[in-house]
Design an enzyme around this catalytic site. Structure first.
Site, PDB file in Angstrom:
ATOM      1  N   VAL A   1       0.814  -1.228   0.000  1.00 24.21           N
ATOM      2  CA  VAL A   1       0.000   0.000   0.000  1.00 24.21           C
ATOM      3  C   VAL A   1       0.845   1.276   0.000  1.00 24.21           C
ATOM      4  O   VAL A   1       0.343   2.348  -0.322  1.00 24.21           O
ATOM      5  CB  VAL A   1      -1.003   0.047   1.180  1.00 24.21           C
TER       6      VAL A   1
ATOM      7  N   ASN B   1      -6.813  -1.227   6.038  1.00 24.73           N
ATOM      8  CA  ASN B   1      -6.445  -1.896   7.291  1.00 24.73           C
ATOM      9  C   ASN B   1      -4.938  -2.085   7.459  1.00 24.73           C
ATOM     10  O   ASN B   1      -4.445  -2.089   8.585  1.00 24.73           O
ATOM     11  CB  ASN B   1      -7.153  -3.261   7.348  1.00 24.73           C
TER      12      ASN B   1
ATOM     13  N   TYR C   1       4.187   6.169  14.603  1.00 23.45           N
ATOM     14  CA  TYR C   1       2.913   5.434  14.626  1.00 23.45           C
ATOM     15  C   TYR C   1       1.783   6.347  15.089  1.00 23.45           C
ATOM     16  O   TYR C   1       0.731   6.431  14.453  1.00 23.45           O
ATOM     17  CB  TYR C   1       3.038   4.215  15.551  1.00 23.45           C
TER      18      TYR C   1
ATOM     19  N   LYS D   1      -1.388   7.642  12.829  1.00 23.00           N
ATOM     20  CA  LYS D   1      -2.772   7.270  13.154  1.00 23.00           C
ATOM     21  C   LYS D   1      -3.615   8.510  13.472  1.00 23.00           C
ATOM     22  O   LYS D   1      -4.811   8.534  13.166  1.00 23.00           O
ATOM     23  CB  LYS D   1      -2.794   6.255  14.299  1.00 23.00           C
TER      24      LYS D   1
HETATM   25  N1  LIG Z   1      -3.017  -5.375  17.000  1.00 20.01           N
HETATM   26  C1  LIG Z   1      -3.226  -4.274  17.673  1.00 20.01           C
HETATM   27  O1  LIG Z   1      -3.125  -4.262  18.913  1.00 20.01           O
HETATM   28  C2  LIG Z   1      -3.645  -2.999  16.960  1.00 20.01           C
HETATM   29  C3  LIG Z   1      -4.208  -1.983  17.738  1.00 20.01           C
HETATM   30  C4  LIG Z   1      -4.651  -0.830  17.114  1.00 20.01           C
HETATM   31  C5  LIG Z   1      -4.575  -0.710  15.745  1.00 20.01           C
HETATM   32  N2  LIG Z   1      -4.025  -1.702  14.997  1.00 20.01           N
HETATM   33  C6  LIG Z   1      -4.006  -1.513  13.538  1.00 20.01           C
HETATM   34  O2  LIG Z   1      -4.783  -2.519  12.925  1.00 20.01           O
HETATM   35  C7  LIG Z   1      -4.293  -2.776  11.605  1.00 20.01           C
HETATM   36  C8  LIG Z   1      -4.106  -4.277  11.419  1.00 20.01           C
HETATM   37  O3  LIG Z   1      -3.138  -4.720  12.348  1.00 20.01           O
HETATM   38  P1  LIG Z   1      -3.034  -6.215  12.883  1.00 20.01           P
HETATM   39  O4  LIG Z   1      -2.771  -6.110  14.327  1.00 20.01           O
HETATM   40  O5  LIG Z   1      -4.153  -7.042  12.405  1.00 20.01           O
HETATM   41  O6  LIG Z   1      -1.651  -6.612  12.188  1.00 20.01           O
HETATM   42  P2  LIG Z   1      -1.026  -7.927  11.530  1.00 20.01           P
HETATM   43  O7  LIG Z   1       0.434  -7.693  11.567  1.00 20.01           O
HETATM   44  O8  LIG Z   1      -1.583  -9.167  12.134  1.00 20.01           O
HETATM   45  O9  LIG Z   1      -1.549  -7.821  10.021  1.00 20.01           O
HETATM   46  C9  LIG Z   1      -1.174  -6.772   9.200  1.00 20.01           C
HETATM   47  C10 LIG Z   1      -1.112  -7.260   7.766  1.00 20.01           C
HETATM   48  O10 LIG Z   1      -0.733  -6.135   6.953  1.00 20.01           O
HETATM   49  C11 LIG Z   1       0.219  -6.568   6.014  1.00 20.01           C
HETATM   50  N3  LIG Z   1       1.045  -5.448   5.587  1.00 20.01           N
HETATM   51  C12 LIG Z   1       2.086  -4.881   6.250  1.00 20.01           C
HETATM   52  N4  LIG Z   1       2.623  -3.901   5.510  1.00 20.01           N
HETATM   53  C13 LIG Z   1       1.905  -3.842   4.374  1.00 20.01           C
HETATM   54  C14 LIG Z   1       1.994  -3.040   3.210  1.00 20.01           C
HETATM   55  N5  LIG Z   1       2.958  -2.122   3.077  1.00 20.01           N
HETATM   56  N6  LIG Z   1       1.083  -3.238   2.231  1.00 20.01           N
HETATM   57  C15 LIG Z   1       0.131  -4.191   2.348  1.00 20.01           C
HETATM   58  N7  LIG Z   1       0.017  -4.987   3.411  1.00 20.01           N
HETATM   59  C16 LIG Z   1       0.896  -4.829   4.415  1.00 20.01           C
HETATM   60  C17 LIG Z   1       1.010  -7.649   6.719  1.00 20.01           C
HETATM   61  O11 LIG Z   1       1.652  -8.531   5.786  1.00 20.01           O
HETATM   62  C18 LIG Z   1      -0.073  -8.346   7.537  1.00 20.01           C
HETATM   63  O12 LIG Z   1      -0.638  -9.443   6.842  1.00 20.01           O
HETATM   64  C19 LIG Z   1      -3.011  -1.949  11.468  1.00 20.01           C
HETATM   65  O13 LIG Z   1      -3.307  -0.772  10.757  1.00 20.01           O
HETATM   66  C20 LIG Z   1      -2.647  -1.635  12.911  1.00 20.01           C
HETATM   67  O14 LIG Z   1      -1.920  -0.437  13.024  1.00 20.01           O
HETATM   68  C21 LIG Z   1      -3.539  -2.844  15.579  1.00 20.01           C
END
Ligand SMILES: NC(=O)c1ccc[n+]([C@@H]2O[C@H](COP(=O)([O-])OP(=O)(O)OC[C@H]3O[C@@H](n4cnc5c(N)ncnc54)[C@H](O)[C@@H]3O)[C@@H](O)[C@H]2O)c1
Length: 250
Positions: free
Chosen positions: A63, A89, A155, A159
């Site tokens: 992305v 996402n 980060y 966000k």
């Molecule tokens: N897990 C948490 O505690 C948490 C809390 C708040 C927000 N978030 C946000 O939720 C979203 C999803 O996170 P998650 O925890 O499910 O993470 P995750 O690491 O389990 O999954 C993220 C996915 O994004 C893919 N990815 C990474 N860089 C990418 C890129 N440049 N282009 C396309 N795909 C890419 C990865 O390969 C992975 O499959 C993120 O935006 C994260 O910031 C996560």
């Protein structure tokens, strides 16, 4: 079913919340384009959706690269004719590095994925949604988009900016039938914790003062996304739906 025949793009669909959203939306009747930077993960999720009787297409895209995002949208339109719902996402964490220690390369990398990516994808799908006079954009932000001590400088800045992008998009395009909302998850059990390879001590101290986070599951966030994607939220535009088990309530 709540998303019958809707064409949905989910970025970062290979793992965690993106995968849970892709699978839940497919169960609700959507045609899901599961996009990720990892081909192996895309194959896994699209196979699992198809095995469960759903419709899915995996498309590789980083992305942070505008040309990748454009081919993602183009190939979606070639395959399914349109885009009804975009879920921005994909996101990465940043080892809690504070601004005094951040490198230029690190800053650009985090902002590139977490902020530029959603902007590229929103810009591209808006052309399609404006023609239809209908569409939904969901940005997966974070409580780090609302409070200072929930990540590092890059980060948290990315966000907060994503929430700003959400509200501006909602304010401008709401009258054109396009709803844009954000989700602000708290701590969620996903693979993202494995990317915290060298947590910065100063950053961790600040996060420690925010108190420990209750941990949720990816599916709990997917249900919040389903509400925002479906017509049940037809009057909801420009909100940030916090889903953090009450972490930021006290
Ligand atoms: N897990 C948490 O505690 C948490 C809390 C708040 C927000 N978030 C946000 O939720 C979203 C999803 O996170 P998650 O925890 O499910 O993470 P995750 O690491 O389990 O999954 C993220 C996915 O994004 C893919 N990815 C990474 N860089 C990418 C890129 N440049 N282009 C396309 N795909 C890419 C990865 O390969 C992975 O499959 C993120 O935006 C994260 O910031 C996560």
């Amino acid at each position: 079913m709540r998303l019958s025949d809707k064409v949905v793009i989910v970025t970062g669909a290979g793992s965690g919340m993106g995968r849970a959203i892709a699978e839940l939306f497919a169960k609700e009747g959507a045609k899901v384009v599961a996009s990720d930077i990892s081909e192996e993960r895309i194959n896994e999720v699209s196979t699992s959706i198809k095995e469960a009787g759903g419709e899915a297409l995996g498309i590789l895209a980083n992305v942070a690269k505008e040309s990748d995002v454009q081919q993602l949208i183009d190939r979606t339109v070639q395959a399914y004719g349109t885009v009804d719902i975009l879920v921005n996402n994909a996101g990465i964490m940043d080892n809690f590095i504070p601004v005094g220690e951040v490198t230029h390369e690190h800053w650009e990398r985090v902002l590139g994925v977490n902020l530029n990516g959603p902007m590229y994808a929103s810009r591209a799908v808006l052309k399609i949604m404006l023609e239809k006079g209908k569409g939904v954009i969901i940005n997966n932000a974070s409580v780090g988009g609302l409070f200072g001590a929930r990540g590092g400088a890059a980060y948290v800045a990315s966000k907060h900016a994503l929430i700003g992008l959400t509200k501006n998009t909602a304010a401008v395009y709401g009258s054109k039938g396009i709803r844009t909302n954000a989700i602000a998850p708290g701590g969620v059990n996903t693979a993202i914790s494995g990317t915290i390879t060298a947590p910065n001590q100063l950053g961790m101290e600040a996060i420690g003062r925010a108190g420990s986070a209750p941990m949720g599951e990816a599916q709990e966030i997917a249900y919040a996304a389903l509400f925002l994607a479906s017509d049940e939220s037809s009057f909801v535009n420009g909100v940030v739906l916090t889903a953090d088990g009450g972490w930021t309530a006290h």
